[in-house]
Design a protein around this motif. Structure first.
Motif, PDB file in Angstrom:
ATOM      1  N   ARG A  60       0.822  -1.214   0.000  1.00  0.00           N
ATOM      2  CA  ARG A  60       0.000   0.000   0.000  1.00  0.00           C
ATOM      3  C   ARG A  60       0.856   1.265   0.000  1.00  0.00           C
ATOM      4  O   ARG A  60       0.571   2.214  -0.715  1.00  0.00           O
ATOM      5  CB  ARG A  60      -0.930  -0.035   1.211  1.00  0.00           C
ATOM      6  CG  ARG A  60      -1.755   1.220   1.486  1.00  0.00           C
ATOM      7  CD  ARG A  60      -2.785   1.581   0.440  1.00  0.00           C
ATOM      8  NE  ARG A  60      -3.703   0.541   0.098  1.00  0.00           N
ATOM      9  CZ  ARG A  60      -4.941   0.398   0.536  1.00  0.00           C
ATOM     10  NH1 ARG A  60      -5.424   1.270   1.395  1.00  0.00           N
ATOM     11  NH2 ARG A  60      -5.701  -0.589   0.127  1.00  0.00           N
ATOM     12  N   LEU A  61       1.944   1.286   0.808  1.00  0.00           N
ATOM     13  CA  LEU A  61       2.792   2.481   0.854  1.00  0.00           C
ATOM     14  C   LEU A  61       3.429   2.769  -0.502  1.00  0.00           C
ATOM     15  O   LEU A  61       3.350   3.885  -1.010  1.00  0.00           O
ATOM     16  CB  LEU A  61       3.899   2.320   1.902  1.00  0.00           C
ATOM     17  CG  LEU A  61       3.587   2.727   3.326  1.00  0.00           C
ATOM     18  CD1 LEU A  61       4.793   2.452   4.231  1.00  0.00           C
ATOM     19  CD2 LEU A  61       3.181   4.173   3.432  1.00  0.00           C
ATOM     20  N   CYS A  62       4.057   1.772  -1.088  1.00  0.00           N
ATOM     21  CA  CYS A  62       4.712   1.995  -2.385  1.00  0.00           C
ATOM     22  C   CYS A  62       3.698   2.379  -3.452  1.00  0.00           C
ATOM     23  O   CYS A  62       3.934   3.304  -4.231  1.00  0.00           O
ATOM     24  CB  CYS A  62       5.483   0.745  -2.820  1.00  0.00           C
ATOM     25  SG  CYS A  62       7.002   0.484  -1.869  1.00  0.00           S
ATOM     26  N   ASN A  63       2.579   1.688  -3.493  1.00  0.00           N
ATOM     27  CA  ASN A  63       1.566   1.970  -4.506  1.00  0.00           C
ATOM     28  C   ASN A  63       1.005   3.380  -4.337  1.00  0.00           C
ATOM     29  O   ASN A  63       0.794   4.097  -5.314  1.00  0.00           O
ATOM     30  CB  ASN A  63       0.452   0.925  -4.445  1.00  0.00           C
ATOM     31  CG  ASN A  63      -0.349   0.836  -5.720  1.00  0.00           C
ATOM     32  OD1 ASN A  63       0.038   1.358  -6.763  1.00  0.00           O
ATOM     33  ND2 ASN A  63      -1.475   0.159  -5.649  1.00  0.00           N
ATOM     34  N   CYS A 107      21.245   2.207  -6.829  1.00  0.00           N
ATOM     35  CA  CYS A 107      22.590   2.034  -7.390  1.00  0.00           C
ATOM     36  C   CYS A 107      22.700   2.540  -8.822  1.00  0.00           C
ATOM     37  O   CYS A 107      23.796   2.622  -9.357  1.00  0.00           O
ATOM     38  CB  CYS A 107      22.968   0.558  -7.378  1.00  0.00           C
ATOM     39  SG  CYS A 107      22.900  -0.202  -5.769  1.00  0.00           S
ATOM     40  N   THR A 108      21.577   2.847  -9.440  1.00  0.00           N
ATOM     41  CA  THR A 108      21.528   3.349 -10.812  1.00  0.00           C
ATOM     42  C   THR A 108      20.648   4.593 -10.812  1.00  0.00           C
ATOM     43  O   THR A 108      19.960   4.880  -9.822  1.00  0.00           O
ATOM     44  CB  THR A 108      20.908   2.304 -11.754  1.00  0.00           C
ATOM     45  OG1 THR A 108      19.547   2.083 -11.352  1.00  0.00           O
ATOM     46  CG2 THR A 108      21.681   0.992 -11.739  1.00  0.00           C
ATOM     47  N   ALA A 109      20.636   5.298 -11.942  1.00  0.00           N
ATOM     48  CA  ALA A 109      19.756   6.470 -12.048  1.00  0.00           C
ATOM     49  C   ALA A 109      18.312   6.058 -11.795  1.00  0.00           C
ATOM     50  O   ALA A 109      17.581   6.718 -11.045  1.00  0.00           O
ATOM     51  CB  ALA A 109      19.908   7.126 -13.418  1.00  0.00           C
ATOM     52  N   CYS A 110      17.894   4.960 -12.397  1.00  0.00           N
ATOM     53  CA  CYS A 110      16.531   4.444 -12.207  1.00  0.00           C
ATOM     54  C   CYS A 110      16.279   4.114 -10.742  1.00  0.00           C
ATOM     55  O   CYS A 110      15.244   4.472 -10.177  1.00  0.00           O
ATOM     56  CB  CYS A 110      16.353   3.205 -13.089  1.00  0.00           C
ATOM     57  SG  CYS A 110      14.866   2.250 -12.780  1.00  0.00           S
ATOM     58  N   GLY A 111      17.225   3.440 -10.110  1.00  0.00           N
ATOM     59  CA  GLY A 111      17.075   3.075  -8.705  1.00  0.00           C
ATOM     60  C   GLY A 111      16.994   4.282  -7.794  1.00  0.00           C
ATOM     61  O   GLY A 111      16.133   4.370  -6.921  1.00  0.00           O
ATOM     62  N   ARG A 112      17.901   5.226  -7.995  1.00  0.00           N
ATOM     63  CA  ARG A 112      17.901   6.430  -7.151  1.00  0.00           C
ATOM     64  C   ARG A 112      16.609   7.221  -7.311  1.00  0.00           C
ATOM     65  O   ARG A 112      16.020   7.678  -6.325  1.00  0.00           O
ATOM     66  CB  ARG A 112      19.114   7.308  -7.487  1.00  0.00           C
ATOM     67  CG  ARG A 112      20.441   6.696  -7.079  1.00  0.00           C
ATOM     68  CD  ARG A 112      21.596   7.649  -7.315  1.00  0.00           C
ATOM     69  NE  ARG A 112      21.791   7.997  -8.720  1.00  0.00           N
ATOM     70  CZ  ARG A 112      22.603   7.365  -9.559  1.00  0.00           C
ATOM     71  NH1 ARG A 112      23.305   6.319  -9.146  1.00  0.00           N
ATOM     72  NH2 ARG A 112      22.731   7.790 -10.815  1.00  0.00           N
ATOM     73  N   ALA A 113      16.161   7.385  -8.552  1.00  0.00           N
ATOM     74  CA  ALA A 113      14.921   8.127  -8.805  1.00  0.00           C
ATOM     75  C   ALA A 113      13.731   7.418  -8.177  1.00  0.00           C
ATOM     76  O   ALA A 113      12.836   8.060  -7.613  1.00  0.00           O
ATOM     77  CB  ALA A 113      14.709   8.302 -10.308  1.00  0.00           C
ATOM     78  N   LEU A 118       9.155   7.051  -4.731  1.00  0.00           N
ATOM     79  CA  LEU A 118       8.268   6.180  -3.964  1.00  0.00           C
ATOM     80  C   LEU A 118       8.527   6.276  -2.463  1.00  0.00           C
ATOM     81  O   LEU A 118       7.939   5.549  -1.671  1.00  0.00           O
ATOM     82  CB  LEU A 118       8.394   4.718  -4.424  1.00  0.00           C
ATOM     83  CG  LEU A 118       7.522   4.331  -5.613  1.00  0.00           C
ATOM     84  CD1 LEU A 118       7.876   5.099  -6.871  1.00  0.00           C
ATOM     85  CD2 LEU A 118       7.601   2.845  -5.855  1.00  0.00           C
ATOM     86  N   GLN A 119       9.437   7.169  -2.078  1.00  0.00           N
ATOM     87  CA  GLN A 119       9.783   7.377  -0.666  1.00  0.00           C
ATOM     88  C   GLN A 119      10.056   6.040   0.019  1.00  0.00           C
ATOM     89  O   GLN A 119       9.535   5.743   1.101  1.00  0.00           O
ATOM     90  CB  GLN A 119       8.678   8.165   0.044  1.00  0.00           C
ATOM     91  CG  GLN A 119       8.463   9.537  -0.578  1.00  0.00           C
ATOM     92  CD  GLN A 119       7.433  10.370   0.127  1.00  0.00           C
ATOM     93  OE1 GLN A 119       7.364  10.354   1.360  1.00  0.00           O
ATOM     94  NE2 GLN A 119       6.639  11.117  -0.618  1.00  0.00           N
ATOM     95  N   LEU A 120      10.903   5.233  -0.613  1.00  0.00           N
ATOM     96  CA  LEU A 120      11.168   3.877  -0.122  1.00  0.00           C
ATOM     97  C   LEU A 120      11.827   3.848   1.250  1.00  0.00           C
ATOM     98  O   LEU A 120      11.782   2.820   1.924  1.00  0.00           O
ATOM     99  CB  LEU A 120      12.019   3.110  -1.136  1.00  0.00           C
ATOM    100  CG  LEU A 120      11.354   2.847  -2.482  1.00  0.00           C
ATOM    101  CD1 LEU A 120      12.302   2.084  -3.412  1.00  0.00           C
ATOM    102  CD2 LEU A 120      10.045   2.091  -2.317  1.00  0.00           C
TER     103      LEU A 120
END
Length: 143
Positions: A60-63, A107-113, A118-120
């Protein structure tokens, strides 16, 4: 989350494909309150469909943090990049766990973004993960 036209059979198939884990933070169904949700990788509001290739499992949080986002800014480069796609990309190629297992590091641009968008590492997620680490339930090793 659009639920009207996703069959129970397809929901069960996606849940099995995802291994009962959130595709973003890897929270396991048996450790979270509430049912992991069927998530639209490309939101229906942005033209996404209810087809299998556009659906995955999310907590629920991520979504809720993802909402209608499909891209975000990499905080390191300032470039706008696509968010992590748990159906098409391998989690361990874009993320890793902090040394104490409580935070997700892009670890990547995609990961960092994705971590930012998503406020992981929000305070609730980090606090819960700290307790899961103490209990020996976290971090997951198989993703």
């Amino acid at each position: 989350m659009s639920s009207g036209s996703i069959s129970d059979e397809l929901r069960a198939k996606i849940r099995a494909q995802a291994g009962d884990h959130c595709g973003y933070c890897l929270s396991l169904q048996k450790y979270v309150l509430g049912i992991l949700e069927i998530e639209h990788i490309i939101p229906t509001a942005k033209g996404g469909t209810n087809e299998e290739e556009n659906l995955w499992l999310a907590c629920r949080l991520c979504n809720s943090y993802k909402g209608v986002q499909t891209e975000a800014v990499d905080p390191l480069t300032g470039r706008t990049v696509k968010l992590f796609n748990p159906r098409q990309q391998k989690w361990s190629q874009h993320f890793q766990w902090s040394e104490d297992g409580s935070q997700i590091i892009g670890c990547t641009a995609c990961g960092r973004a994705t971590v930012v968008a998503l406020q992981l590492n929000n305070i609730i997620a980090v606090t819960v993960r700290q307790q899961w680490v103490i209990a020996g339930w976290h971090p997951p090793q198989d993703r």
